[in-house]
Design an enzyme around this catalytic site. Sequence first.
Site, mmCIF file in Angstrom:
data_model
loop_
_atom_site.group_PDB
_atom_site.id
_atom_site.type_symbol
_atom_site.label_atom_id
_atom_site.label_comp_id
_atom_site.label_asym_id
_atom_site.label_seq_id
_atom_site.Cartn_x
_atom_site.Cartn_y
_atom_site.Cartn_z
ATOM 1 N N HIS A 34 54.725 -12.450 0.062
ATOM 2 C CA HIS A 34 56.043 -12.675 -0.534
ATOM 3 C C HIS A 34 57.085 -11.931 0.289
ATOM 4 O O HIS A 34 56.742 -11.335 1.325
ATOM 5 C CB HIS A 34 56.033 -12.231 -2.004
ATOM 6 C CG HIS A 34 55.505 -10.839 -2.210
ATOM 7 N ND1 HIS A 34 56.099 -9.726 -1.649
ATOM 8 C CD2 HIS A 34 54.424 -10.366 -2.898
ATOM 9 C CE1 HIS A 34 55.430 -8.638 -2.002
ATOM 10 N NE2 HIS A 34 54.396 -9.005 -2.757
ATOM 11 N N HIS A 37 56.272 -8.433 1.603
ATOM 12 C CA HIS A 37 55.413 -8.409 2.796
ATOM 13 C C HIS A 37 56.204 -8.817 4.036
ATOM 14 O O HIS A 37 56.023 -8.247 5.117
ATOM 15 C CB HIS A 37 54.241 -9.382 2.623
ATOM 16 C CG HIS A 37 53.313 -9.061 1.486
ATOM 17 N ND1 HIS A 37 53.140 -9.901 0.417
ATOM 18 C CD2 HIS A 37 52.507 -7.996 1.254
ATOM 19 C CE1 HIS A 37 52.243 -9.382 -0.421
ATOM 20 N NE2 HIS A 37 51.860 -8.217 0.057
ATOM 21 N N GLN A 61 38.444 -1.674 -3.643
ATOM 22 C CA GLN A 61 39.546 -0.980 -4.313
ATOM 23 C C GLN A 61 39.803 -1.521 -5.719
ATOM 24 O O GLN A 61 40.727 -1.087 -6.398
ATOM 25 C CB GLN A 61 40.816 -1.013 -3.460
ATOM 26 C CG GLN A 61 41.482 -2.365 -3.354
ATOM 27 C CD GLN A 61 42.612 -2.359 -2.339
ATOM 28 O OE1 GLN A 61 42.376 -2.237 -1.136
ATOM 29 N NE2 GLN A 61 43.850 -2.468 -2.801
ATOM 30 N N LYS A 149 56.933 0.394 -2.602
ATOM 31 C CA LYS A 149 56.526 -0.155 -3.896
ATOM 32 C C LYS A 149 55.248 0.538 -4.397
ATOM 33 O O LYS A 149 55.107 0.821 -5.578
ATOM 34 C CB LYS A 149 56.308 -1.662 -3.728
ATOM 35 C CG LYS A 149 55.393 -2.336 -4.695
ATOM 36 C CD LYS A 149 56.123 -2.707 -5.938
ATOM 37 C CE LYS A 149 55.350 -3.553 -6.906
ATOM 38 N NZ LYS A 149 53.937 -3.383 -6.960
ATOM 39 N N GLN A 153 50.090 5.063 -2.869
ATOM 40 C CA GLN A 153 49.259 4.579 -1.762
ATOM 41 C C GLN A 153 49.828 5.068 -0.423
ATOM 42 O O GLN A 153 49.086 5.565 0.435
ATOM 43 C CB GLN A 153 49.224 3.053 -1.797
ATOM 44 C CG GLN A 153 48.603 2.414 -0.592
ATOM 45 C CD GLN A 153 48.445 0.914 -0.774
ATOM 46 O OE1 GLN A 153 47.531 0.449 -1.431
ATOM 47 N NE2 GLN A 153 49.348 0.142 -0.203
ATOM 48 N N SER A 185 56.074 -8.656 -6.431
ATOM 49 C CA SER A 185 54.650 -8.328 -6.375
ATOM 50 C C SER A 185 53.828 -9.607 -6.490
ATOM 51 O O SER A 185 54.214 -10.532 -7.213
ATOM 52 C CB SER A 185 54.292 -7.398 -7.545
ATOM 53 O OG SER A 185 52.886 -7.374 -7.741
HETATM 54 P P1 AMP Z 1 49.489 -5.818 -1.245
HETATM 55 O O1 AMP Z 1 49.258 -7.121 -0.574
HETATM 56 O O2 AMP Z 1 50.071 -5.932 -2.610
HETATM 57 O O3 AMP Z 1 48.306 -4.890 -1.149
HETATM 58 O O4 AMP Z 1 50.634 -5.104 -0.414
HETATM 59 C C1 AMP Z 1 50.560 -4.966 0.985
HETATM 60 C C2 AMP Z 1 51.669 -4.064 1.437
HETATM 61 O O5 AMP Z 1 52.925 -4.634 1.057
HETATM 62 C C3 AMP Z 1 51.611 -2.678 0.784
HETATM 63 O O6 AMP Z 1 51.950 -1.694 1.753
HETATM 64 C C4 AMP Z 1 52.655 -2.770 -0.301
HETATM 65 O O7 AMP Z 1 53.232 -1.523 -0.623
HETATM 66 C C5 AMP Z 1 53.676 -3.677 0.357
HETATM 67 N N1 AMP Z 1 54.520 -4.316 -0.666
HETATM 68 C C6 AMP Z 1 54.110 -5.024 -1.745
HETATM 69 N N2 AMP Z 1 55.175 -5.404 -2.491
HETATM 70 C C7 AMP Z 1 56.274 -4.903 -1.878
HETATM 71 C C8 AMP Z 1 57.682 -4.928 -2.162
HETATM 72 N N3 AMP Z 1 58.169 -5.554 -3.227
HETATM 73 N N4 AMP Z 1 58.509 -4.302 -1.302
HETATM 74 C C9 AMP Z 1 58.035 -3.662 -0.203
HETATM 75 N N5 AMP Z 1 56.722 -3.606 0.113
HETATM 76 C C10 AMP Z 1 55.858 -4.216 -0.699
#
Ligand code: AMP
Length: 284
Positions: A34, A37, A61, A149, A153, A185
């Site tokens: 999204h 990312h 995880q 976000k 982590q 998200s």
């Molecule tokens: P995920 O695919 O949810 O594991 O996220 C992959 C990376 O994208 C992680 O470093 C998250 O912190 C980052 N991320 C997810 N959502 C957002 C957002 N709304 N804004 C900035 N980074 C994000």
Amino acid sequence: MRVTGKIDEIRQWTAQARAEGKHIGLVPTMGALHVGHVALIEAARRRCEFVVVSLFVNPTQFGPGEDFENYPRPFEQDVAICERHGAAVVFAPSPSEMYPRENLTWVSVSGITEHLCGRSRPNHFRGVTTVCTKLFNIVGPDVAFFGHKDAQQAAVIRRMVADLNMPLEIVVCPTVRQGDGLAVSSRNQYLSERQREDATVIYLALQAGRQMVESGATDARQVRARIEAVMGRVPAMQIEYVSLVDPETLEDVERITGAVLIAVAARLGPARLIDNIMVDSGKR
Ligand code: AMP
């Protein structure tokens, strides 16, 4: 743009890019990409000539009863997004490529993993730090990009990289939000239209907390109570935690001095949502 699920292949490609003098940027994700990312991919592109995006829903995880099976996996759409935003390579391994045998070796960070989400998700961060170590070893990035976000982590990864002298830089990018403030998200897809509307209360609550701190409140308990009251306007919202913590140690703060991370987690119907903001009280 090239796509592979094979460790040998990605190693060859990154070795070649390195030999050509390119800086390698890694954006680790679980896919269902999204705009949040995309912001990471764009930040990576600004810093690095060769950007690798990993798409991997990492089983280690997820806890029992969590959403590993149901996690969205729109693979083709994800690949198209990576291509559109200038990634050089998508690395999308299968679980058996990443974990070909029972995993006996783990990387785990103590202390800061035990607060906030660590309380309700035991072993979650151990899965994250282990898979990130594997990805760093496979890709060999100069820089890896994470989102604020997931502030805990990011803090855990930073600490792991510092403690273990991993030879890469960690960049943490700001949280991307929708117009009404909801942090974007992949898990927002689980929400019904009604729940999606209700979810906006999370950001409203964080803003109410910010306002209190910025106008001089120093008692964390009072700020927490206010945030909980705003979130409580949505009866379906089951609060898991509302915490004011030190941004580095993630330990609870009683008296607010200087910068504080306000972090919340709540369940809304099928989704577990997390969000946070950094606030500076200006007091030292
Ligand atoms: P995920 O695919 O949810 O594991 O996220 C992959 C990376 O994208 C992680 O470093 C998250 O912190 C980052 N991320 C997810 N959502 C957002 C957002 N709304 N804004 C900035 N980074 C994000």
